[in-house]
Write a protein that holds these residues in place. Structure first.
Motif, PDB file in Angstrom:
ATOM      1  N   PRO A 136       0.807  -1.235   0.000  1.00 10.35           N
ATOM      2  CA  PRO A 136       0.000   0.000   0.000  1.00 10.35           C
ATOM      3  C   PRO A 136       0.834   1.277   0.000  1.00 10.35           C
ATOM      4  O   PRO A 136       0.398   2.300  -0.513  1.00 10.35           O
ATOM      5  CB  PRO A 136      -0.842  -0.112   1.266  1.00 10.35           C
ATOM      6  N   SER A 137       2.035   1.216   0.524  1.00  9.87           N
ATOM      7  CA  SER A 137       2.857   2.429   0.587  1.00  9.87           C
ATOM      8  C   SER A 137       3.302   2.901  -0.795  1.00  9.87           C
ATOM      9  O   SER A 137       3.632   4.069  -0.967  1.00  9.87           O
ATOM     10  CB  SER A 137       4.078   2.198   1.475  1.00  9.87           C
ATOM     11  N   ASP A 138       3.299   1.998  -1.807  1.00 12.24           N
ATOM     12  CA  ASP A 138       3.687   2.396  -3.163  1.00 12.24           C
ATOM     13  C   ASP A 138       2.769   3.458  -3.736  1.00 12.24           C
ATOM     14  O   ASP A 138       3.158   4.199  -4.631  1.00 12.24           O
ATOM     15  CB  ASP A 138       3.666   1.194  -4.102  1.00 12.24           C
ATOM     16  N   PHE A 139       1.553   3.555  -3.239  1.00 13.58           N
ATOM     17  CA  PHE A 139       0.596   4.525  -3.754  1.00 13.58           C
ATOM     18  C   PHE A 139       0.720   5.887  -3.072  1.00 13.58           C
ATOM     19  O   PHE A 139       0.036   6.822  -3.452  1.00 13.58           O
ATOM     20  CB  PHE A 139      -0.829   3.986  -3.611  1.00 13.58           C
ATOM     21  N   PHE A 140       1.584   5.992  -2.063  1.00 14.38           N
ATOM     22  CA  PHE A 140       1.750   7.248  -1.331  1.00 14.38           C
ATOM     23  C   PHE A 140       3.175   7.765  -1.349  1.00 14.38           C
ATOM     24  O   PHE A 140       3.390   8.967  -1.384  1.00 14.38           O
ATOM     25  CB  PHE A 140       1.277   7.093   0.119  1.00 14.38           C
ATOM     26  N   TRP A 141       4.165   6.858  -1.285  1.00  6.69           N
ATOM     27  CA  TRP A 141       5.572   7.262  -1.247  1.00  6.69           C
ATOM     28  C   TRP A 141       6.349   6.517  -2.316  1.00  6.69           C
ATOM     29  O   TRP A 141       6.080   5.346  -2.595  1.00  6.69           O
ATOM     30  CB  TRP A 141       6.185   6.947   0.121  1.00  6.69           C
ATOM     31  N   PRO A 142       7.373   7.161  -2.894  1.00  7.47           N
ATOM     32  CA  PRO A 142       8.178   6.463  -3.904  1.00  7.47           C
ATOM     33  C   PRO A 142       9.045   5.390  -3.257  1.00  7.47           C
ATOM     34  O   PRO A 142       9.406   5.471  -2.081  1.00  7.47           O
ATOM     35  CB  PRO A 142       9.035   7.578  -4.511  1.00  7.47           C
ATOM     36  N   ARG A 143       9.384   4.373  -4.029  1.00  9.25           N
ATOM     37  CA  ARG A 143      10.242   3.294  -3.527  1.00  9.25           C
ATOM     38  C   ARG A 143      11.692   3.763  -3.486  1.00  9.25           C
ATOM     39  O   ARG A 143      12.097   4.651  -4.220  1.00  9.25           O
ATOM     40  CB  ARG A 143      10.143   2.084  -4.436  1.00  9.25           C
ATOM     41  N   ASP A 144      12.471   3.115  -2.636  1.00 13.66           N
ATOM     42  CA  ASP A 144      13.896   3.432  -2.546  1.00 13.66           C
ATOM     43  C   ASP A 144      14.633   2.996  -3.809  1.00 13.66           C
ATOM     44  O   ASP A 144      15.479   3.703  -4.331  1.00 13.66           O
ATOM     45  CB  ASP A 144      14.523   2.742  -1.343  1.00 13.66           C
ATOM     46  N   LYS A 145      14.315   1.774  -4.295  1.00 18.97           N
ATOM     47  CA  LYS A 145      14.953   1.245  -5.495  1.00 18.97           C
ATOM     48  C   LYS A 145      13.928   1.214  -6.629  1.00 18.97           C
ATOM     49  O   LYS A 145      12.759   0.936  -6.393  1.00 18.97           O
ATOM     50  CB  LYS A 145      15.445  -0.187  -5.250  1.00 18.97           C
ATOM     51  N   PRO A 146      14.372   1.484  -7.850  1.00 11.24           N
ATOM     52  CA  PRO A 146      13.418   1.423  -8.966  1.00 11.24           C
ATOM     53  C   PRO A 146      12.957  -0.011  -9.222  1.00 11.24           C
ATOM     54  O   PRO A 146      13.684  -0.968  -8.967  1.00 11.24           O
ATOM     55  CB  PRO A 146      14.212   1.969 -10.146  1.00 11.24           C
ATOM     56  N   MET A 147      11.740  -0.146  -9.721  1.00 10.57           N
ATOM     57  CA  MET A 147      11.175  -1.450 -10.039  1.00 10.57           C
ATOM     58  C   MET A 147      11.588  -1.859 -11.447  1.00 10.57           C
ATOM     59  O   MET A 147      11.832  -1.019 -12.303  1.00 10.57           O
ATOM     60  CB  MET A 147       9.644  -1.392  -9.982  1.00 10.57           C
ATOM     61  N   LYS A 148      11.654  -3.167 -11.668  1.00 11.93           N
ATOM     62  CA  LYS A 148      11.858  -3.701 -13.008  1.00 11.93           C
ATOM     63  C   LYS A 148      10.466  -4.044 -13.538  1.00 11.93           C
ATOM     64  O   LYS A 148       9.662  -4.638 -12.843  1.00 11.93           O
ATOM     65  CB  LYS A 148      12.724  -4.945 -12.959  1.00 11.93           C
ATOM     66  N   TYR A 149      10.188  -3.649 -14.757  1.00 14.55           N
ATOM     67  CA  TYR A 149       8.870  -3.857 -15.330  1.00 14.55           C
ATOM     68  C   TYR A 149       8.908  -4.957 -16.374  1.00 14.55           C
ATOM     69  O   TYR A 149       9.788  -4.982 -17.222  1.00 14.55           O
ATOM     70  CB  TYR A 149       8.341  -2.566 -15.971  1.00 14.55           C
ATOM     71  N   ALA A 150       7.941  -5.846 -16.296  1.00 15.50           N
ATOM     72  CA  ALA A 150       7.769  -6.851 -17.338  1.00 15.50           C
ATOM     73  C   ALA A 150       6.972  -6.211 -18.459  1.00 15.50           C
ATOM     74  O   ALA A 150       6.017  -5.489 -18.213  1.00 15.50           O
ATOM     75  CB  ALA A 150       7.033  -8.063 -16.784  1.00 15.50           C
ATOM     76  N   ARG A 151       7.374  -6.463 -19.681  1.00 14.70           N
ATOM     77  CA  ARG A 151       6.649  -5.904 -20.819  1.00 14.70           C
ATOM     78  C   ARG A 151       5.603  -6.904 -21.281  1.00 14.70           C
ATOM     79  O   ARG A 151       5.823  -8.113 -21.219  1.00 14.70           O
ATOM     80  CB  ARG A 151       7.615  -5.600 -21.953  1.00 14.70           C
ATOM     81  N   ILE A 152       4.466  -6.391 -21.736  1.00 18.02           N
ATOM     82  CA  ILE A 152       3.429  -7.256 -22.267  1.00 18.02           C
ATOM     83  C   ILE A 152       3.034  -6.761 -23.651  1.00 18.02           C
ATOM     84  O   ILE A 152       3.132  -5.572 -23.945  1.00 18.02           O
ATOM     85  CB  ILE A 152       2.191  -7.332 -21.357  1.00 18.02           C
ATOM     86  N   ASP A 153       2.601  -7.693 -24.500  1.00 20.41           N
ATOM     87  CA  ASP A 153       2.142  -7.292 -25.828  1.00 20.41           C
ATOM     88  C   ASP A 153       0.653  -6.986 -25.778  1.00 20.41           C
ATOM     89  O   ASP A 153       0.029  -7.038 -24.722  1.00 20.41           O
ATOM     90  CB  ASP A 153       2.486  -8.355 -26.872  1.00 20.41           C
ATOM     91  N   SER A 154       0.069  -6.663 -26.922  1.00 21.76           N
ATOM     92  CA  SER A 154      -1.330  -6.247 -26.944  1.00 21.76           C
ATOM     93  C   SER A 154      -2.287  -7.386 -26.626  1.00 21.76           C
ATOM     94  O   SER A 154      -3.436  -7.138 -26.295  1.00 21.76           O
ATOM     95  CB  SER A 154      -1.682  -5.637 -28.303  1.00 21.76           C
ATOM     96  N   GLN A 155      -1.827  -8.649 -26.694  1.00 23.31           N
ATOM     97  CA  GLN A 155      -2.675  -9.779 -26.319  1.00 23.31           C
ATOM     98  C   GLN A 155      -2.515 -10.163 -24.852  1.00 23.31           C
ATOM     99  O   GLN A 155      -3.136 -11.103 -24.387  1.00 23.31           O
ATOM    100  CB  GLN A 155      -2.367 -11.003 -27.185  1.00 23.31           C
ATOM    101  N   GLY A 156      -1.668  -9.463 -24.111  1.00 21.45           N
ATOM    102  CA  GLY A 156      -1.497  -9.726 -22.689  1.00 21.45           C
ATOM    103  C   GLY A 156      -0.426 -10.749 -22.367  1.00 21.45           C
ATOM    104  O   GLY A 156      -0.301 -11.145 -21.213  1.00 21.45           O
TER     105      GLY A 156
END
Length: 92
Positions: free
Chosen positions: A50-70
């Motif tokens: 829940p804290s991600d919606f109020f304060w920034p994280r200390d370390k950046p997140m790695k994002y998984a990429r998705i295509d248009s079909q999910g």
């Protein structure tokens, strides 16, 4: 009158957020029947971090990429291939 102003502000935020989300999902070609899955992922993240919606994280997140079909798109250097679960520091 203070309650009225607060309610107007809340409704304004909800409408602005929903319109921005709708435009973003349309730009990514997310179909309407996929919104249920997206809602589950968002609420799951709200419950687990829940804290991600109020304060920034200390370390950046790695994002998984998705295509248009999910389907997830993995980099060639990624150790996570073949439908294995993502590490906890990844966000879809």
């Amino acid at each position: 009158s203070i309650l009225g102003v607060a309610l107007i502000g809340i409704v304004n935020l909800m409408v602005s957020f929903s319109l921005a989300l709708f435009v973003a999902l349309r730009s990514k070609e997310v179909r309407f029947f996929e919104w249920g899955r997206l809602t589950k992922l968002v609420f799951g993240h709200i419950i687990s971090h829940p804290s991600d919606f109020f304060w920034p994280r200390d370390k950046p997140m790695k994002y998984a990429r998705i295509d248009s079909q999910g389907r997830m798109i993995f980099d060639d250097t990624s150790a996570q291939k073949g439908g294995k679960p993502l590490p906890s520091n990844y966000v879809v």
